[in-house]
Design an enzyme around this catalytic site. Structure first.
Site, PDB file in Angstrom:
ATOM      1  N   CYS A 381      38.796  38.619  33.964  1.00 11.69           N
ATOM      2  CA  CYS A 381      37.862  39.026  32.912  1.00 11.69           C
ATOM      3  C   CYS A 381      37.037  37.826  32.438  1.00 11.69           C
ATOM      4  CB  CYS A 381      38.619  39.702  31.773  1.00 11.69           C
ATOM      5  SG  CYS A 381      37.538  40.576  30.620  1.00 11.69           S
ATOM      6  N   HIS A 512      41.121  43.835  34.798  1.00 13.30           N
ATOM      7  CA  HIS A 512      42.436  43.294  34.450  1.00 13.30           C
ATOM      8  C   HIS A 512      43.470  43.855  35.426  1.00 13.30           C
ATOM      9  CE1 HIS A 512      41.619  41.589  30.326  1.00 13.30           C
ATOM     10  NE2 HIS A 512      40.531  42.324  30.510  1.00 13.30           N
ATOM     11  N   GLU A 514      46.303  42.887  36.186  1.00 10.86           N
ATOM     12  CA  GLU A 514      47.683  42.778  35.712  1.00 10.86           C
ATOM     13  C   GLU A 514      48.165  44.074  35.073  1.00 10.86           C
ATOM     14  OE1 GLU A 514      45.206  41.502  32.101  1.00 10.86           O
ATOM     15  OE2 GLU A 514      45.100  41.382  34.289  1.00 10.86           O
TER      16      GLU A 514
END
Length: 555
Positions: A381, A512, A514
């Site tokens: 990001c 993102h 993750e």
């Protein structure tokens, strides 16, 4: 539908989210369709505007909800995609009831906490479980028994035992059992008071889980059973463990799965926990070890980056390696010399997400150092955006290049709001949230990692790479490896990912990744980043052995 309600007592932050997640994993290992719901008693509608230092990270679901970080635990342990309805807050409930009252849905009625607020809570829990076609819903009630703000939720879950059929509802209470070194004994009085307070609200716990630094001995568990009106076999210990993924194994070994089966009238099934056993083994006894720098501004609060840290663990499991994190406070990196000092000895550099100007120049310097010294770099990001700013300044030669978030008057706004975002009102209204497509260009590192042309990743950002500068960046050697087709009617694709083709591993993602990483399904960029860091460490070690063959080598 079966319901398990998890409550907490004595103090907050005991690990109700991990207990809820572990129960879900234990039931999933038996083949059941499970969902998990988090009740947060705060008046905020969602977690989107909360400070990371106070609340930890904001976890974003695929449908764009900004939720409590426990939703991330649920997804990782259950390996399911959850949604907006899985995080229920006081703000949502009261807002909904007030809107219904204004629309006239309660005409002639006095709108009250009971039954209108409690009915709204129950309806939302049932609706989520039904929409997600779950067989069992595990519901965590945030806060601590005795908190004023939790009372409507506790009353609502109390009513479930009368609304549902016998054997369809179970209550599990997590409580603290402190150990006093001075007297060398576990103290059960706080637990007794906590369970008593819960009974005073009309809820009798069916099982009690004792949170402690170590396993609570049998005689103490028998004492707890005596005072809490449960059997000794229904009292369990959740000790402090090295890795969170051990908790399902520890609880299952004590027999919590069998107690749940009996209480809910489920068929006895031998759970398949082989994955968790193998994952814990790799985490505890990895074949290799690697150190990566995490450059951020909330380095004193690791929960602010919880999903990224879990992504490292998932990549460690996949690569059979321990991933050590070196925290780098971006605010303390004020020049290249300090960047070199901060990144000395690391095998990879991750620049994480964030909002605001604080620490930005330090992140840019770390991105530059990683680029110039060929250290594997992963930008998430804001980490992509600072990499673009750094490249524009130092390779493209655009002096003063910046994001308009940090410098509204920059002569080269390589990162900027899109025109259609400028007229949107309300915090969060200008953000891209939830799943967005990435069209991945072939013959890129990113395509090799994902193994496909189109992937979906979750987003939480406001600013974009300015399309006016994309061609100049490409001509100077930056590869745009993925784009999102259109946004709010825009025809051209927005930049989703960048990389450097002449670098061992230099990737930035606007998304993102993750947030969608799981222990059993590691995020491809995380897998590739840790693999690249391991390769750099091996090459560094080989070079050292050739130059100094007699020098001892650190494992």
């Amino acid at each position: 539908m079966k319901y398990i309600f998890v409550t907490g007592g004595v103090v907050s932050s005991l690990g109700k989210g991990i207990l809820t997640s572990s129960l879900g994993a234990i039931l999933r290992a038996r083949g059941y369709r499970v969902t998990a719901i988090k009740i947060d008693p705060y008046v905020n509608v969602d977690a989107g505007t909360m400070r990371p230092y106070e609340h930890g990270e904001v976890f974003v679901t695929g449908d764009g909800a900004e939720t409590d970080l426990d939703i991330g635990h649920y997804e990782r342990f259950l390996d399911v995609d959850l949604a907006r309805g899985n995080n229920l807050t006081t703000g949502q409930v009261y807002l909904s009831v007030i809107q219904k009252e204004r629309r006239g849905e309660y005409l002639s009625q006095t709108v009250q906490v009971i039954p209108h607020i409690t009915d709204e809570i129950k309806e939302r829990i049932r609706r989520v479980a039904k929409e997600q076609e779950a067989e069992i819903a595990v519901v965590e009630v945030g806060g601590t028994v005795g908190d004023i703000e939790s009372l409507p939720f506790l009353e609502a879950i109390r009513q479930f035992q009368f609304d549902e059929a016998d054997g369809d509802v179970m209550y599990i209470h997590l409580t603290l059992v402190p150990y006093l070194p001075t007297s060398e004994e576990f103290k059960t009085k706080p637990t007794q008071h906590s369970v008593s307070a819960l009974r005073g609200l009309g809820i009798q716990a069916d099982a009690v889980v004792l949170r402690s630094d170590k396993l609570v001995p049998e005689d103490v568990r028998k004492k707890v059973a005596l005072f809490t009106n449960v059997r000794p076999s229904e009292v369990f210990t959740s000790p402090t463990v090295e890795f969170l993924y051990e908790v399902p194994l520890v609880l299952e070994e004590q027999g919590i799965g069998r107690v749940v089966e009996k209480k809910l009238g489920l068929e006895p099934i031998q759970p398949n926990l082989a994955f968790w056993q193998n994952a814990v083994r790799k985490l505890k006894h990895p074949s290799e070890e690697v150190t990566v720098a995490f450059v951020g501004k909330y380095v004193k609060m690791p929960d602010a980056y919880l999903s990224i840290l879990e992504g490292f663990r998932h990549a460690g499991i996949a690569n059979d390696a321990r991933v050590n994190v070196k925290w780098v406070n971006a605010e303390e990196v004020t020049d290249l010399e300090k960047a070199a000092e901060a990144l000395r000895g690391v095998d990879g550099v991750l620049v994480g997400p964030g909002f605001g100007i604080r620490g930005i120049e330090g992140k840019i310097l770390c991105a530059r150092y990683a680029r110039e010294n060929r250290i594997p770099y992963f930008g998430i990001c804001l980490g992509l955006q600072v990499a673009v700013i750094e490249f524009a300044r130092n390779v493209l030669g655009l002096e003063g290049a910046n994001s308009t978030e940090f410098d509204p008057y920059t002569p080269h706004p390589v990162i900027d709001l899109m025109p259609e975002q400028l007229e949107v009102e309300g915090l969060g209204g200008t953000m891209r949230l939830g799943n967005w497509p990435m069209r991945i260009h072939p013959e890129t590192i990113l395509h090799r990692l994902y193994g496909k042309d189109l992937a979906y990743e979750r987003h939480r950002h406001r600013y974009e790479v300015n399309p006016a500068y994309v061609q100049k960046l490409i001509e100077s050697g930056l590869t745009v490896s993925a784009v999102t087709p259109g946004m709010h009617g825009r025809g051209e694709g927005l930049v989703e990912a960048i990389e450097l083709p002449d670098h061992p591993f230099f990737i930035g993602l606007q998304a993102h990744p993750e947030l969608s990483s799981r222990p059993m399904r590691v995020s491809p960029p995380f897998h590739g980043f840790i693999a690249a860091a391991l390769e750099r460490k091996r090459q560094t070690k080989d070079l050292a052995q050739r130059l100094l063959p007699d020098a001892p080598q650190r494992a």
